[in-house]
Design a protein around this motif. Structure first.
Motif, PDB file in Angstrom:
ATOM      1  N   LYS A 391       0.830  -1.218   0.028  1.00 27.10           N
ATOM      2  CA  LYS A 391      -0.089  -0.013   0.025  1.00 27.10           C
ATOM      3  C   LYS A 391       1.026   1.174   0.017  1.00 27.10           C
ATOM      4  CE  LYS A 391      -3.163   2.575   2.814  1.00 27.10           C
ATOM      5  NZ  LYS A 391      -4.108   2.677   4.225  1.00 27.10           N
ATOM      6  N   ARG A 392       0.643   2.197  -1.166  1.00 26.73           N
ATOM      7  CA  ARG A 392       1.381   3.238  -1.023  1.00 26.73           C
ATOM      8  C   ARG A 392       1.085   4.263   0.099  1.00 26.73           C
ATOM      9  NH1 ARG A 392       5.822   4.636  -4.370  1.00 26.73           N
ATOM     10  NH2 ARG A 392       5.886   3.246  -6.054  1.00 26.73           N
ATOM     11  N   GLU A 398       6.040   7.786   6.814  1.00 25.13           N
ATOM     12  CA  GLU A 398       5.035   6.862   7.002  1.00 25.13           C
ATOM     13  C   GLU A 398       5.449   5.471   6.265  1.00 25.13           C
ATOM     14  OE1 GLU A 398       0.694   8.809   6.687  1.00 25.13           O
ATOM     15  OE2 GLU A 398       2.152   9.514   4.831  1.00 25.13           O
ATOM     16  N   THR A 399       6.177   5.473   5.103  1.00 26.21           N
ATOM     17  CA  THR A 399       6.659   4.422   4.420  1.00 26.21           C
ATOM     18  C   THR A 399       7.551   3.690   5.263  1.00 26.21           C
ATOM     19  OG1 THR A 399       6.377   5.587   2.240  1.00 26.21           O
ATOM     20  CG2 THR A 399       7.860   3.540   2.471  1.00 26.21           C
ATOM     21  N   PHE A 400       8.566   4.190   6.064  1.00 23.63           N
ATOM     22  CA  PHE A 400       9.365   3.559   6.799  1.00 23.63           C
ATOM     23  C   PHE A 400       8.635   2.841   8.013  1.00 23.63           C
ATOM     24  CE2 PHE A 400      12.767   5.200   4.416  1.00 23.63           C
ATOM     25  CZ  PHE A 400      13.762   4.449   4.666  1.00 23.63           C
ATOM     26  N   VAL A 401       7.775   3.456   8.593  1.00 17.05           N
ATOM     27  CA  VAL A 401       6.931   3.058   9.823  1.00 17.05           C
ATOM     28  C   VAL A 401       6.091   1.822   9.208  1.00 17.05           C
ATOM     29  CG1 VAL A 401       5.055   3.311  11.626  1.00 17.05           C
ATOM     30  CG2 VAL A 401       7.063   5.131  11.267  1.00 17.05           C
ATOM     31  N   GLU A 402       5.590   1.927   8.262  1.00 15.83           N
ATOM     32  CA  GLU A 402       4.419   0.752   7.680  1.00 15.83           C
ATOM     33  C   GLU A 402       5.125  -0.235   6.996  1.00 15.83           C
ATOM     34  OE1 GLU A 402       1.598   0.776   8.960  1.00 15.83           O
ATOM     35  OE2 GLU A 402       1.674   2.767   9.607  1.00 15.83           O
ATOM     36  N   ILE A 403       6.519  -0.047   6.343  1.00 13.63           N
ATOM     37  CA  ILE A 403       6.894  -0.858   5.151  1.00 13.63           C
ATOM     38  C   ILE A 403       8.102  -1.613   5.648  1.00 13.63           C
ATOM     39  CG2 ILE A 403       7.364  -1.463   2.768  1.00 13.63           C
ATOM     40  CD1 ILE A 403       5.268   0.480   2.292  1.00 13.63           C
ATOM     41  N   ILE A 404       9.195  -0.620   6.072  1.00 14.58           N
ATOM     42  CA  ILE A 404      10.482  -0.873   6.037  1.00 14.58           C
ATOM     43  C   ILE A 404      10.740  -1.441   7.382  1.00 14.58           C
ATOM     44  CG2 ILE A 404      12.838   0.173   5.585  1.00 14.58           C
ATOM     45  CD1 ILE A 404      11.050   0.138   3.151  1.00 14.58           C
ATOM     46  N   GLY A 405      11.481  -2.600   7.165  1.00 12.55           N
ATOM     47  CA  GLY A 405      12.071  -3.184   8.365  1.00 12.55           C
ATOM     48  C   GLY A 405      13.380  -3.092   8.577  1.00 12.55           C
ATOM     49  N   SER A 406      13.903  -2.810   9.930  1.00  9.31           N
ATOM     50  CA  SER A 406      15.298  -2.852  10.493  1.00  9.31           C
ATOM     51  C   SER A 406      15.845  -1.324  10.212  1.00  9.31           C
ATOM     52  CB  SER A 406      16.286  -3.866  10.031  1.00  9.31           C
ATOM     53  OG  SER A 406      15.826  -5.137  10.192  1.00  9.31           O
ATOM     54  N   ALA A 407      14.799  -0.355   9.915  1.00  9.45           N
ATOM     55  CA  ALA A 407      15.334   0.889   9.526  1.00  9.45           C
ATOM     56  C   ALA A 407      14.347   1.775  10.125  1.00  9.45           C
ATOM     57  CB  ALA A 407      15.775   1.222   8.222  1.00  9.45           C
ATOM     58  N   LEU A 449      15.936  13.091   1.985  1.00 12.57           N
ATOM     59  CA  LEU A 449      15.538  11.729   1.782  1.00 12.57           C
ATOM     60  C   LEU A 449      14.097  11.907   2.339  1.00 12.57           C
ATOM     61  CD1 LEU A 449      14.940   8.732   0.523  1.00 12.57           C
ATOM     62  CD2 LEU A 449      16.076   8.178   2.511  1.00 12.57           C
ATOM     63  N   ILE A 450      13.932  12.448   3.596  1.00  5.00           N
ATOM     64  CA  ILE A 450      12.843  12.441   4.352  1.00  5.00           C
ATOM     65  C   ILE A 450      11.656  13.285   3.570  1.00  5.00           C
ATOM     66  CG2 ILE A 450      11.751  13.337   6.439  1.00  5.00           C
ATOM     67  CD1 ILE A 450      14.480  12.450   8.182  1.00  5.00           C
ATOM     68  N   GLU A 451      12.183  14.520   3.054  1.00  5.20           N
ATOM     69  CA  GLU A 451      11.329  15.128   2.314  1.00  5.20           C
ATOM     70  C   GLU A 451      10.989  14.786   0.947  1.00  5.20           C
ATOM     71  OE1 GLU A 451       9.705  17.694   3.895  1.00  5.20           O
ATOM     72  OE2 GLU A 451      10.595  17.489   5.468  1.00  5.20           O
ATOM     73  N   LEU A 452      11.656  13.664   0.553  1.00  7.80           N
ATOM     74  CA  LEU A 452      11.330  13.317  -0.863  1.00  7.80           C
ATOM     75  C   LEU A 452       9.973  12.646  -1.015  1.00  7.80           C
ATOM     76  CD1 LEU A 452      13.001  12.985  -3.555  1.00  7.80           C
ATOM     77  CD2 LEU A 452      13.367  10.487  -2.827  1.00  7.80           C
ATOM     78  N   PRO A 453       9.224  13.020  -1.866  1.00 10.44           N
ATOM     79  CA  PRO A 453       7.811  12.513  -2.207  1.00 10.44           C
ATOM     80  C   PRO A 453       7.937  11.050  -2.393  1.00 10.44           C
ATOM     81  CG  PRO A 453       7.941  14.510  -3.472  1.00 10.44           C
ATOM     82  CD  PRO A 453       9.411  14.146  -3.091  1.00 10.44           C
ATOM     83  N   ALA A 454       7.121  10.504  -1.356  1.00 11.43           N
ATOM     84  CA  ALA A 454       7.001   8.871  -1.427  1.00 11.43           C
ATOM     85  C   ALA A 454       6.516   8.198  -2.880  1.00 11.43           C
ATOM     86  CB  ALA A 454       6.319   8.349  -0.614  1.00 11.43           C
ATOM     87  N   GLN A 455       5.810   9.046  -3.562  1.00 10.29           N
ATOM     88  CA  GLN A 455       5.316   8.394  -4.923  1.00 10.29           C
ATOM     89  C   GLN A 455       6.443   8.682  -5.922  1.00 10.29           C
ATOM     90  OE1 GLN A 455       4.005  11.174  -3.409  1.00 10.29           O
ATOM     91  NE2 GLN A 455       3.748  12.912  -5.001  1.00 10.29           N
ATOM     92  N   ASN A 456       7.387   9.178  -5.626  1.00  9.71           N
ATOM     93  CA  ASN A 456       8.599   9.290  -6.696  1.00  9.71           C
ATOM     94  C   ASN A 456       9.631   8.225  -6.482  1.00  9.71           C
ATOM     95  OD1 ASN A 456       7.337  11.478  -7.493  1.00  9.71           O
ATOM     96  ND2 ASN A 456       9.072  12.832  -6.536  1.00  9.71           N
TER      97      ASN A 456
END
Length: 580
Positions: A391-392, A398-407, A449-456
């Motif tokens: 899910k995007r 938000e992407t790191f909290v919901e998807i990325i593990g170990s970071a 990186l934090i401010e980079l739009p996740a959809q990109n």
């Protein structure tokens, strides 16, 4: 091997070098290198000495170790230049040397004027020994330009150029190459038998089959002529040029932006990253004068490079790269070729044939030889997240909290948001931050990186293993790939220098015309002057048979074999045949 090891050791233990030119001052340390490192000599087999726009200048470089007289390179890079009588540099190509040999080519464009030129080949190491470069006179006739003054000069002593400049094959080599007959028809198979003879002729060679020019042409230097004329000379300069024994060397220094003379320049870390490539960057430290150098791996063939000053105070400095120091050649050393009225018909004919051949280039293409690349890590230690598989989310946090593990993202002692990667064994080291690469570019400001739009973002990869890059250690890595992989095009920082580096030429596999069914390809015209160019020809104990096909061009053709045996003996053989 001991000599090379000593050379590498001296280089690693601390050379400094000035910011101007590709050299360092001569000193007792450089004298040790000269004593311990054998001299080099280059030979270049070139396919012709007379070229028109639309034709390829094809060449192979052989490196000869002066201490043993065999094909064996000390340097990993050869420089090949074409310069005019006025000193204009038409091209400077860097050629990778592997096992003492390398290859490249130059397509002659219509922008190069008619004139007498000099092909020069040398290594950085050879620049310490005076006039030891390989040189070959070359002529370019460009009928597409109205101005022909360079070849219309009045020559007081215009030399006689033969229509077919020949060299004499030595008696013991005459029977090493043979043809089954002397006259062939159009598009007919020509088998060339190459044998080792009674002696040991195993070695590395190059083969050229080309139409003999009906225009006067300059004599081509042969391998045998070069070896017989070579003499070892001592150091003839107070400048010392570093040999490129581990690949191409990129040198530079950092200088204070405000011109402050008391700024500390040593132990500043400089990174080199390759945009668009998922490779770990190279990182080196500066010396007390702010100087640094990178040894570039031969497999890293990208020209687009980011140099970046790392650490606190990075905005206070800028990078200044060393500039290439050009060669100086006296115009009187050039050939004195001139155009004559009786050449007009042949010039027109050859120009038309070239235009037809180039119009059909797509059906007769050369192919690039792909090079494997050392990324610096194995995929087995990388955990990749393709974001379209999940899910995007709108933001990177938000992407790191919901998807990325170990970071994850935390705040440091200054209240700044930074990334952290869990180490192997679930260890956490808050003193070491991870390496962040976006489309191959090293990112120091984590907020970018934090401010980079996740959809990109297309994918995010996590590496948990510690990463050692020169003087710097990272706790893992975060590798980000954007959708268009063009992040480097708009990422600008004052401490980043973006350069286009002149990298070694990519090897090619040259087109080899074969006619399995002449009638099926009859509609495609074939006006090749160069019937075959085979820069990589290794001959073993049993010899070899090479097959080629003639074209629709009639006249006399020459078969030229150049190279060296395993024992270092030069081989120069020439045969001719006719097409009627």
């Amino acid at each position: 091997m001991k000599k090379i090891s000593l050379l590498l050791g001296i280089m690693v233990l601390g050379f400094s070098f000035p910011a101007k030119g590709q050299w360092i001052p001569q000193s007792p340390s450089t004298d040790k290198i000269v004593e311990s490192t054998p001299p080099e000599q280059l030979y270049v087999h070139i396919n012709s000495t007379l070229f028109f726009p639309g034709e390829y200048l094809l060449y192979k470089v052989y490196t000869i170790d002066g201490s043993v007289g065999k094909v064996k390179n000390i340097s990993q890079i050869a420089n090949v230049e074409l310069i005019s009588e006025t000193g204009e540099q038409i091209f400077l190509q860097k050629v990778s040397l592997e096992n003492g040999v390398g290859q490249a080519d130059f397509f002659v464009p219509t922008t190069v004027p008619s004139g007498n030129y000099k092909l020069i080949a040398y290594t950085n190491w050879m620049r310490n020994f005076g006039d030891t470069f390989f040189t070959q006179d070359v002529v370019i006739i460009n009928p597409y330009q109205a101005q022909q003054k360079n070849l219309l000069k009045k020559r007081d002593n215009f030399p006689h150029f033969q229509d077919s400049p020949e060299f004499e094959t030595t008696r013991d080599q005459r029977n090493l190459m043979s043809l089954n007959k002397e006259v062939y028809g159009n598009r007919e198979k020509v088998p060339i038998e190459i044998s080792t003879g009674s002696g040991n002729r195993k070695g590395n060679y190059s083969l050229s089959v080309r139409k003999v020019s009906q225009l006067p042409a300059i004599e081509r230097v042969t391998a045998e002529q070069l070896v017989n004329s070579w003499q070892k000379v001592g150091v003839e300069s107070n400048k010392f040029f570093l040999p490129e024994v581990r690949g191409q060397v990129l040198k530079g220094r950092i200088i204070p932006v405000n011109g402050e003379t008391g700024a500390r320049l040593d132990d500043r870390h400089i990174s080199l990253s390759l945009p668009g490539e998922k490779m770990f960057p190279l990182i080196v430290a500066t010396d007390e004068d702010g100087r640094f150098f990178f040894n570039l791996d031969q497999k890293r063939i990208k020209e687009n490079i980011f140099l970046e000053i790392l650490g606190e105070g990075k905005e206070d400095f800028e990078i200044e790269l060393q500039k290439y120091e050009p060669l100086n050649f006296d115009p009187s050393q050039f050939s004195s070729y001139s155009l004559l009225p009786e050449m007009q018909e042949e010039i027109l004919k050859r120009s038309i044939f070239n235009q037809i051949e180039n119009a059909y280039f797509q059906v007769k293409p050369d192919t690039l030889v792909s090079a494997s690349r050392d990324t610096g890590f194995h995929k087995s230690i990388e955990v990749r997240y393709d974001l379209d598989d999940y899910k995007r989310f709108k933001t990177v946090p938000e992407t790191f909290v919901e998807i990325i593990g170990s970071a994850w993202i935390r705040r440091n002692e200054n209240g700044e948001r930074v990334f952290e990667v869990r180490g192997l064994g679930n260890s956490i080291n808050m003193e070491q931050l991870p390496m962040i690469l976006i489309d191959g570019v090293l990112i120091q400001e984590h907020n970018d990186l934090i401010e980079l739009p996740a959809q990109n973002i297309k994918s995010i990869s996590i590496i948990r293993k510690k990463i050692f890059r020169g003087p710097q250690i990272f706790q893992g890595a975060i590798l980000v790939q954007t959708n268009d992989e063009e992040f480097s095009n708009f990422y600008k920082k004052p401490y980043i220098t973006h350069i286009q580096l002149n990298r070694p030429e990519i090897k090619k596999k040259y087109f080899h015309q074969m006619y399995s069914d002449v009638n099926s390809e009859k509609r495609i015209p074939d006006y090749r002057y160069q019937l075959l160019w085979m820069p990589k020809l290794e001959i073993n104990g049993s010899g070899k048979t090479i097959e080629l096909y003639t074209s629709d061009v009639e006249g006399e053709f020459e078969v030229v074999l150049e190279g060296f045996t395993e024992e270092g003996d030069p081989v120069s053989i020439r045969k001719t045949f006719s097409v009627q």
